[in-house]
Design a protein around this motif. Sequence first.
Motif, PDB file in Angstrom:
ATOM      1  N   THR A 191      15.426   8.268  13.929  1.00  0.00           N
ATOM      2  CA  THR A 191      15.171   6.937  14.391  1.00  0.00           C
ATOM      3  C   THR A 191      13.941   6.554  12.743  1.00  0.00           C
ATOM      4  O   THR A 191      14.437   8.194  11.626  1.00  0.00           O
ATOM      5  CB  THR A 191      14.247   5.813  14.725  1.00  0.00           C
ATOM      6  N   GLY A 192      13.737   5.611  12.220  1.00  0.00           N
ATOM      7  CA  GLY A 192      12.709   5.238  11.340  1.00  0.00           C
ATOM      8  C   GLY A 192      11.082   5.845  11.109  1.00  0.00           C
ATOM      9  O   GLY A 192      10.877   5.832  12.479  1.00  0.00           O
ATOM     10  N   GLN A 193      10.613   6.347  10.616  1.00  0.00           N
ATOM     11  CA  GLN A 193       9.317   6.569  10.269  1.00  0.00           C
ATOM     12  C   GLN A 193       8.263   5.758  10.897  1.00  0.00           C
ATOM     13  O   GLN A 193       7.762   6.373  11.719  1.00  0.00           O
ATOM     14  CB  GLN A 193       9.323   6.955   8.729  1.00  0.00           C
TER      15      GLN A 193
ATOM     16  N   SER B 249      -3.208  12.948   5.214  1.00  0.00           N
ATOM     17  CA  SER B 249      -1.674  13.641   5.809  1.00  0.00           C
ATOM     18  C   SER B 249      -0.094  13.607   6.707  1.00  0.00           C
ATOM     19  O   SER B 249      -0.063  12.882   7.352  1.00  0.00           O
ATOM     20  CB  SER B 249      -2.344  15.390   5.849  1.00  0.00           C
ATOM     21  N   SER B 250       0.604  13.362   5.656  1.00  0.00           N
ATOM     22  CA  SER B 250       2.009  12.920   5.725  1.00  0.00           C
ATOM     23  C   SER B 250       2.788  14.014   7.239  1.00  0.00           C
ATOM     24  O   SER B 250       3.739  14.369   7.189  1.00  0.00           O
ATOM     25  CB  SER B 250       2.847  12.189   5.030  1.00  0.00           C
TER      26      SER B 250
ATOM     27  N   ASP C 195      11.051   7.869   5.168  1.00  0.00           N
ATOM     28  CA  ASP C 195      11.468   5.940   4.690  1.00  0.00           C
ATOM     29  C   ASP C 195      11.497   5.817   2.832  1.00  0.00           C
ATOM     30  O   ASP C 195      12.432   5.128   1.869  1.00  0.00           O
ATOM     31  CB  ASP C 195      10.488   4.667   5.297  1.00  0.00           C
ATOM     32  N   GLY C 196      10.196   6.799   2.149  1.00  0.00           N
ATOM     33  CA  GLY C 196      10.692   6.128   0.970  1.00  0.00           C
ATOM     34  C   GLY C 196      11.393   7.696   0.741  1.00  0.00           C
ATOM     35  O   GLY C 196      12.506   6.273  -0.723  1.00  0.00           O
ATOM     36  N   LEU C 197      12.084   8.542   0.667  1.00  0.00           N
ATOM     37  CA  LEU C 197      13.146   9.407  -0.020  1.00  0.00           C
ATOM     38  C   LEU C 197      14.118   8.340  -0.016  1.00  0.00           C
ATOM     39  O   LEU C 197      15.029   8.122  -1.162  1.00  0.00           O
ATOM     40  CB  LEU C 197      12.947  10.439  -0.158  1.00  0.00           C
TER      41      LEU C 197
ATOM     42  N   ARG D 270       4.597  21.819  -0.723  1.00  0.00           N
ATOM     43  CA  ARG D 270       3.471  22.275  -1.214  1.00  0.00           C
ATOM     44  C   ARG D 270       2.572  22.022  -0.408  1.00  0.00           C
ATOM     45  O   ARG D 270       0.993  22.813  -0.217  1.00  0.00           O
ATOM     46  CB  ARG D 270       3.701  21.773  -2.920  1.00  0.00           C
ATOM     47  N   ASN D 271       2.608  20.516  -0.593  1.00  0.00           N
ATOM     48  CA  ASN D 271       1.425  19.872   0.502  1.00  0.00           C
ATOM     49  C   ASN D 271       1.755  20.206   1.825  1.00  0.00           C
ATOM     50  O   ASN D 271       0.734  19.384   2.927  1.00  0.00           O
ATOM     51  CB  ASN D 271       1.462  18.324   0.063  1.00  0.00           C
TER      52      ASN D 271
END
Length: 582
Positions: free
Chosen positions: A311-313, A332-333, A356-358, A387-388
């Motif tokens: 489903t969605g973020q 942090s995500s 969602d962003g990507l 990296r993060n």
Amino acid sequence: MPQSNTKQNVNKKLHLILCWHMHQPDYREYLNGEFVLPWTYLHAMKDYTDMAFHLEQHPQARAVVNFVPILVEQLQDYERQFKSGDIRDALLGMLNHERLDELGDEARQHILDSCFKSNHTKMLKPYRAYQHLFDLQKLVEGHGRENVTYLSGQYLADLLVWYHLVWMGESMRRSSELVARLMTKGSQFTYTERKELFDLIGEIITGIVPRYRKLAERGQIEISSTPYNHPIVPLLLDFAAARESEPNAPLPQASHYPGGLSRVHSHLANAVESHRQNFGTVPYGMWPSEGGVSRAALKLLAEHGCEWTATGQAVLANSLRREMNDNPLPGSSGYLYKPYLVETGGKPIHCFFRDDGLSDKIGFEYAKWKGDDAAADFVHHLEEILRNAPGDDDPVVTVILDGENAWEYYPYNAYYFLSELYSRLESHADICTTTFHDCVRALNDPDSPVTASKLKQMVAGSWVYGTFSTWIGSADKNRGWDLLCEAKRSYDIVMSSGRLNADEMRLATEQLADCEGSDWFWWFGDYNSAMSVASFDALFRRNLSNLYRLLKLPPPLELQHVISVGTGEPAMGGAMRRSEAV
């Protein structure tokens, strides 16, 4: 915050799941089998064939392809039409009609109304001959619609050919001698040439399911499913699910959808059986219609054999906030980039959450970029996520979006973007493309660098805004639900009365399932375009009227009145929506 067990991982990789959702609602008129709108076969020509092509050209790139069963059923219907010669799609049939001069005004107007429906910037203006046909149409339109009588059969022939050429996938344009020849000729197309194009379309559609099945059999893709007719499962189960994410959401007058639990079981069972017949195995998981989830919905998915769903973020964010007593999420995500094991009150199920962003970058932004720049930017974002990434576990990034609706806004149907994206992902040292099933399977390996967290809370919602506001909550959407509930109550009474024989009951049930699909409610709303709302409003009311007729009841007079009127100009024509309001 849910905790994960961490393991030492000195060579972290990012695991990317690309999930392409293939979906069209049922465009058939059930009383006569006619296709009212042509979008299923047009997207087959353009998008389903191109998406298979890109995967075939990049055998090391892996993905999930989600086929809605009602889409596959329509593709098979078209395949039967080509084999029998009994064409039940007016536009497709007219491409193969020998004497277009003999068409009446209604058929001529249907061609004019249909054959300029596309993204004009990418699919009309680049072709001078097609633009010329559009200019002539505007000239005729300026002198009154009755002037369609004076359009020659040759004009109609050229228009039909060009419309189908611009809806042809880029892979076919680059490989088909016929397509290249017709585009080069530009005008004065003969019946023989139209027949050749018609036959090519039949070959394309016939090959769609076998091509994807072959990709799955060699392990490159996972094919997943969706409840059969694409209903919003949580709403069929309980309208009040809408208030978990929007406590003040207005609900329909009906307190609930009658017999919703039974209907959900039917959509799920039929989807599993359809998948087994078409792809040779049952699905490992499902993308629920519009990412619509609730705890009750996940429980039913697990009961029908799904090991995973997605489903969605925003649904994850809402659920984590509830689990954390409304405390803010960490800066942090990293919490997004992992699977979660969700307790359902029955068998637990693994849930993945869409970045969602990507996903929106592919759906809405990259069409404006050069293909290689867009692919590089996408991969750069993945590298930054890796990296993060906190801890030692490998991050899992889930990108989910339509596999058809975005590409007409890209140059060359996204040929360069998708080619470059798959090439970069194939060769990247630190990014591995994978599938939901393989990710779940890795979780059972104690040495796996991928782990899941447990999620005890599940706030009902969808991938759009994390709510169900796209399908319920406004006056017109709620009126649609009330009309459907009234029809369902009539269905229940007639089905228990013994008045219908087995075949009549089957047809009525199939028509009901169509009416339960999500798309009718998606299109209701003044923020959508007038043309799109009118088409789907009319088809929904026609479907409900046909349901009453199949039940041997007179349709209510109210179904003669428009439910919703569109006045907006949404992005991507409204067929796609951003996951967050902007």
